[in-house]
Design an enzyme around this catalytic site. Structure first.
Site, PDB file in Angstrom:
ATOM      1  N   HIS A 347       0.763  -1.186  -0.048  1.00 49.69           N
ATOM      2  CA  HIS A 347      -0.065   0.053  -0.105  1.00 49.69           C
ATOM      3  C   HIS A 347       0.798   1.193   0.154  1.00 49.69           C
ATOM      4  CE1 HIS A 347      -4.183  -1.242   0.505  1.00 49.69           C
ATOM      5  NE2 HIS A 347      -3.735  -2.286   0.999  1.00 49.69           N
ATOM      6  N   LYS A 535      -9.256  13.961   3.810  1.00 48.55           N
ATOM      7  CA  LYS A 535      -8.390  12.875   3.887  1.00 48.55           C
ATOM      8  C   LYS A 535      -7.439  12.966   5.217  1.00 48.55           C
ATOM      9  CE  LYS A 535      -6.574  13.996  -0.321  1.00 48.55           C
ATOM     10  NZ  LYS A 535      -6.721  12.856  -0.795  1.00 48.55           N
ATOM     11  N   ARG A 536      -6.793  11.741   5.588  1.00 45.61           N
ATOM     12  CA  ARG A 536      -5.774  11.874   6.770  1.00 45.61           C
ATOM     13  C   ARG A 536      -4.741  13.072   6.693  1.00 45.61           C
ATOM     14  NH1 ARG A 536      -6.082   7.964  10.823  1.00 45.61           N
ATOM     15  NH2 ARG A 536      -3.998   8.670  11.730  1.00 45.61           N
ATOM     16  N   LYS A 541       0.374  14.641   1.429  1.00 44.28           N
ATOM     17  CA  LYS A 541      -0.812  14.836   0.998  1.00 44.28           C
ATOM     18  C   LYS A 541      -1.071  16.616   0.881  1.00 44.28           C
ATOM     19  CE  LYS A 541      -3.385  10.893   2.889  1.00 44.28           C
ATOM     20  NZ  LYS A 541      -4.107  10.285   1.989  1.00 44.28           N
ATOM     21  N   THR A 643      -8.493   6.795  -2.767  1.00 40.90           N
ATOM     22  CA  THR A 643      -9.908   6.390  -3.124  1.00 40.90           C
ATOM     23  C   THR A 643     -10.980   7.342  -2.915  1.00 40.90           C
ATOM     24  OG1 THR A 643     -10.028   5.435  -0.902  1.00 40.90           O
ATOM     25  CG2 THR A 643      -9.584   4.068  -2.577  1.00 40.90           C
ATOM     26  N   LYS A 647     -14.449   8.695  -5.043  1.00 40.19           N
ATOM     27  CA  LYS A 647     -15.713   9.088  -4.423  1.00 40.19           C
ATOM     28  C   LYS A 647     -16.380  10.295  -4.947  1.00 40.19           C
ATOM     29  CE  LYS A 647     -14.019   6.715  -0.271  1.00 40.19           C
ATOM     30  NZ  LYS A 647     -13.264   6.851   1.030  1.00 40.19           N
TER      31      LYS A 647
HETATM   32  C1  LIG Z   1     -12.196   7.234   1.562  1.00 43.07           C
HETATM   33  C2  LIG Z   1     -11.637   7.704   2.751  1.00 43.07           C
HETATM   34  C3  LIG Z   1     -10.410   7.920   3.104  1.00 43.07           C
HETATM   35  C4  LIG Z   1      -9.373   7.677   2.079  1.00 43.07           C
HETATM   36  O1  LIG Z   1      -9.165   9.006   1.480  1.00 43.07           O
HETATM   37  P1  LIG Z   1      -7.977   9.345   0.345  1.00 43.07           P
HETATM   38  O2  LIG Z   1      -8.302  10.782   0.022  1.00 43.07           O
HETATM   39  O3  LIG Z   1      -7.937   8.390  -0.562  1.00 43.07           O
HETATM   40  O4  LIG Z   1      -6.819   9.546   1.305  1.00 43.07           O
HETATM   41  C5  LIG Z   1      -9.889   7.983   4.252  1.00 43.07           C
HETATM   42  N1  LIG Z   1     -11.094   8.253   5.219  1.00 43.07           N
HETATM   43  C6  LIG Z   1     -12.310   8.005   5.090  1.00 43.07           C
HETATM   44  C7  LIG Z   1     -13.252   8.306   6.306  1.00 43.07           C
HETATM   45  C8  LIG Z   1     -12.771   7.838   3.627  1.00 43.07           C
HETATM   46  O5  LIG Z   1     -14.105   7.502   3.512  1.00 43.07           O
END
Ligand SMILES: *Cc1c(COP(=O)(O)O)cnc(C)c1O
Length: 799
Positions: A347, A535-536, A541, A643, A647
């Protein structure tokens, strides 16, 4: 009981009174939630049993997806949707004066994961069941999921999460299927008739008790299982410890999820968790296999074990232990079976995230497992020596054990039959750089499986308004065949479709605006551009790039009265690992900026900054549908896939992003007209790292905008922060800006300006939005899982 609403109402009322011994009128929302949840579980119980019977009868191959994280979110809504009974339930409840949404919101958000990796595991379960594939999850039933985040004076405060406080209607405790897991102790070796026999003695025993949760497919009768293990004291107490201490230490194993998604937490408890998951899961897998086939010699023909990142990679030596010590197999036979059973997903290439365990921790805790890892290492290194005679350095670099450390990624590659990355670029970087030497030895193992998301949760459930619009246009077949969302392409330039799409987006922005107002007291302009980064929180990032750009816009608005921008609402959501101090300072910076910008009457009609606390799945479901812009601005080469980007796209947001992770594949899908790409490429970044040549000072001195915003981090511009942002300032100038924030600033700012311009051409924007939705079917986890099923696991639909 769900076939018509009258019957539903009757059963619901009867059940509620039976369960709680009170009249419906006196029941609480929580009583109603539990009643409904129990009805659903009962409703699927026959299908759950039959799914198991069917795959046993067919002797079909099963996959077990081992993951230290499952970021499930709430389950009632998605279960009702997948069962096709949401409408009946909603209407029935409405006649009783109950709002289904309110019931759904009373469910705890199961947050047994940190972010992308854990959410991926949850999306995969949904796709496995929906595609009728025999695939099950194995994880840990943490008593406390990822911490709840509160923002106090702009700072992150962590509170323990309590998802089990009111029980979990979806789980079934199966005490009779418990497994004993052994820690510590010693290994006795004896020679029995010319054969070495190993006995693990004086160990400390922990009982792993499974809690099974049904995983319900969409529109099918397949109900798979997510088995979560809970650690409990064994009946055999250790002699040398007090009962209290033993109990405390045992229960600690499944108490907390480690709140860290990238750094290797060098904690002994974490290694305990990893082996606990693996020993319990392998134990129950082989027990079921023995029951059906008598012995384990054909295990790899009927079982695939997938390890999600390196956390469960001890499945390899654990399976070896079972085959050697319990089955009495030869090393060669055991190795043949193991290396045809286990597959591995990598990952990340961030070096700080590659797990390495000190021998002095590993060996005493898991003495027999350590011996097996040593043997695997010796045999592997001997093989290397034959292939590369005299190349000491190469062998040292590739060894599983070296310099007092056990390298889990090396063990994973050596002991599995497939290794995959999570997006094309990431898989290429693994082959060409990060795992180059392993790729040379095992080229056939390496492959790519670009991540995906379940369109059922992230579109059908999260955005019913958009889902209805899509179904009106192209029919409902996209729900089971998401690639047919492509049919929307012909509507992208249709004016009335564009208007309807704009209306849906407006509705969703109003819903989020309401939630923002409730949470923060700030009224945002619903006609402004909703520009979102959730995101985190991580340096790579680059939330910082976004922040510095907002600071620049603010400065410009303040200084130049002739300058104006199309109104924007910048929305952030992010948790920082509790020990990641730099990330926490960025959170404070975002909040300090919000404080400043939102209260300045000179700018706050054009600019607002919102930090939504406690970013999690249920909040995410309200955010993605409302976004106009998706910020995917990681330093190229650093984000393995992402991911969140998928979304957003699926909900019609347009991406501003670097050529990183799956952004590249989104770009390939929608074309350059329908995405905003900026910044260094991965190759340029990696070149800089290799050959030098970047000096952040030059960008600081030569771009007035940059100098001003960077100085503002430390010159009192944020009066409430004192010297809190000095480490951020230092990272940019003293440490030469490792993530190229200043390098990409100008390109980012220019691209943002372009976005403001294009946004105002409403027809063009809605066309872009529609094209993004149309191409998002490719990023359904159904596509990803079908690829895993065909190309790695060799599993087949049960129907
Ligand atoms: C999809 C998702 C992530 C991953 O987000 P990235 O932008 O790909 O880092 C993290 N936390 C939650 C709650 C998510 O739904």
């Amino acid at each position: 009981m769900f076939s018509n609403k009258e019957e539903f109402k009757m059963v619901f009322l009867r059940r509620l009174e039976m369960m709680y011994g009170k009249r419906f009128e006196e029941s609480t929302v929580r009583d109603q939630y539990h009643t409904l949840g129990n009805m659903v579980r009962e409703y699927i119980s026959q299908d759950w049993i039959r799914t198991n019977e069917r795959s046993r009868a067919k002797s079909s191959k099963q996959v077990y997806y081992l993951s230290i994280e499952f970021l499930l979110g709430r389950l009632l809504g998605s279960n009702l949707l997948n069962l096709g009974i949401r409408d009946v339930v909603e209407k029935g409840l409405k006649e009783l004066g109950i709002d289904l949404e309110e019931i759904e919101e009373s469910e705890a958000d199961a947050g047994l994961g940190n972010g992308g990796l854990g959410r991926l595991a949850a999306c995969f379960l949904d796709s496995l069941a929906s595609l009728n594939l025999p695939g099950h999850g194995c994880g840990i039933r943490y008593k406390h999921g990822l911490f709840d985040q509160k923002i106090v004076d702009g700072y992150q405060v962590e509170l323990p999460e309590q998802w089990l406080r009111h029980g979990n209607v979806w789980e079934v405790r199966k005490e009779d299927l418990a497994i004993e897991v052994n820690f510590w102790g010693r290994v006795e070796v004896s020679n029995e008739g010319g054969r070495l026999v190993f006995r693990h003695t004086d160990s400390e025993k922990v009982t792993a008790v499974p809690y099974d949760m049904p995983v319900i497919g969409y529109g099918t009768k397949t109900v798979n299982t997510l088995r979560l293990w809970s650690a409990e004291p064994s009946k055999t107490f250790p002699k040398h410890k007090s009962v209290m201490q033993y109990k405390r230490e045992t229960e600690a194993i499944s108490e907390f999820l480690y709140p860290d998604d990238a750094h290797d937490e060098g904690k002994i408890l974490r290694l305990k968790q990893q082996y606990f998951l693996v020993a319990a899961s392998v134990g129950s897998i082989v027990r079921a296999h023995r029951r059906q086939y008598g012995n384990l010699s054909n295990l790899h023909k009927h079982v695939a074990i997938h390890v999600n990142d390196t956390h469960p990679v001890l499945a390899i030596p654990e399976l070896m232990r079972v085959l050697l010590d319990e089955e009495g197999m030869s090393w060669e036979d055991a190795w043949e079976i193991t290396t045809n059973t286990v597959s591995y997903t990598n990952h990340t290439t961030l070096s700080e995230a590659l797990e390495k365990w000190p021998i002095h921790i590993f060996q005493p805790l898991l003495p027999r497992i350590y011996m097996i890892v040593e043997e695997i290492n010796e045999r592997f290194c001997r093989g290397l020596w034959n292939k590369y005679p005299g190349e000491w350095k190469r062998i040292e670099d590739m060894a599983i054990i070296a310099h007092g450390l056990v390298k889990m990624a090396h063990l994973a590659v050596v002991g599995s039959y497939r290794v995959n990355g999570v997006a094309k670029l990431h898989s290429e970087i693994l082959k060409k750089r990060e795992m180059k030497q392993f790729y040379e030895v095992f080229p056939q193992k390496f492959n790519n499986k670009t991540n995906g998301i379940t369109h059922r949760r992230w579109l059908l459930k999260a955005n019913p308004q958009l889902a209805s619009l899509i179904t009106e246009a192209i029919g409902a077949r996209w729900i089971q065949r998401p690639e047919t969302l492509l049919d929307l392409t012909s509507y992208a330039s249709d004016r009335s479709f564009q208007r309807a799409l704009a209306k849906v987006k407006q509705q969703r922005k109003a819903i989020l605006a309401k939630r923002i107002y409730e949470q923060t007291g700030i009224a945002v302009d619903e006609s402004s551009i909703f520009d979102v980064q959730v995101k985190r929180l991580h340096a790579y990032k680059r939330q910082l790039l976004n922040v510095l750009h907002i600071m620049y816009l603010y400065n410009r608005l303040k200084e130049d009265s002739s300058f104006s921008i199309y109104p924007r609402t910048f929305i952030f959501g992010a948790k920082a690992s509790p020990g990641y101090y730099y990330a926490k300072r960025i959170i404070k910076l975002i909040n300090s900026l919000a404080e400043k910008v939102n209260h300045d009457p000179q700018t706050n009609e054009q600019l607002k900054v919102i930090f939504l606390e406690n970013y999690r799945v249920s909040l995410a479901e309200d955010i993605f549908p409302a976004a106009d812009i998706s910020e995917q601005i990681s330093t190229a080469s650093k984000e393995a896939s992402g991911t969140g980007n998928m979304k957003f796209m699926m909900n019609g947001a347009i991406t501003i992003g670097t050529m990183d992770g799956a952004n590249i594949e989104i770009f390939e899908e929608v074309g350059k007209e329908n995405i905003f790409i900026f910044g260094l490429t991965a190759e340029e970044v990696l070149n800089y790292y290799q050959n030098g040549g970047y000096r952040s000072h030059e960008y600081y001195h030569h771009d007035r905008r940059i100098k001003q915003v960077v100085d503002q981090l430390v010159n009192g511009f944020f009066p409430d922060a004192h010297d809190h942002f000095e480490p951020i300032y230092d990272s940019l100038l003293m440490q030469n800006d490792e993530y190229f924030v200043l390098r990409d600033f100008a390109d980012y700012a220019e691209t943002q300006e372009k976005i403001s311009e294009v946004y105002q051409d409403r027809e063009k924007w809605m066309e872009m939005s529609a094209i993004n939705i149309a191409h998002s079917g490719h990023f359904s986890s159904d596509r990803t899982i079908q690829e895993y099923a065909n190309e790695i696991w060799d599993i087949h639909s049960l129907i």
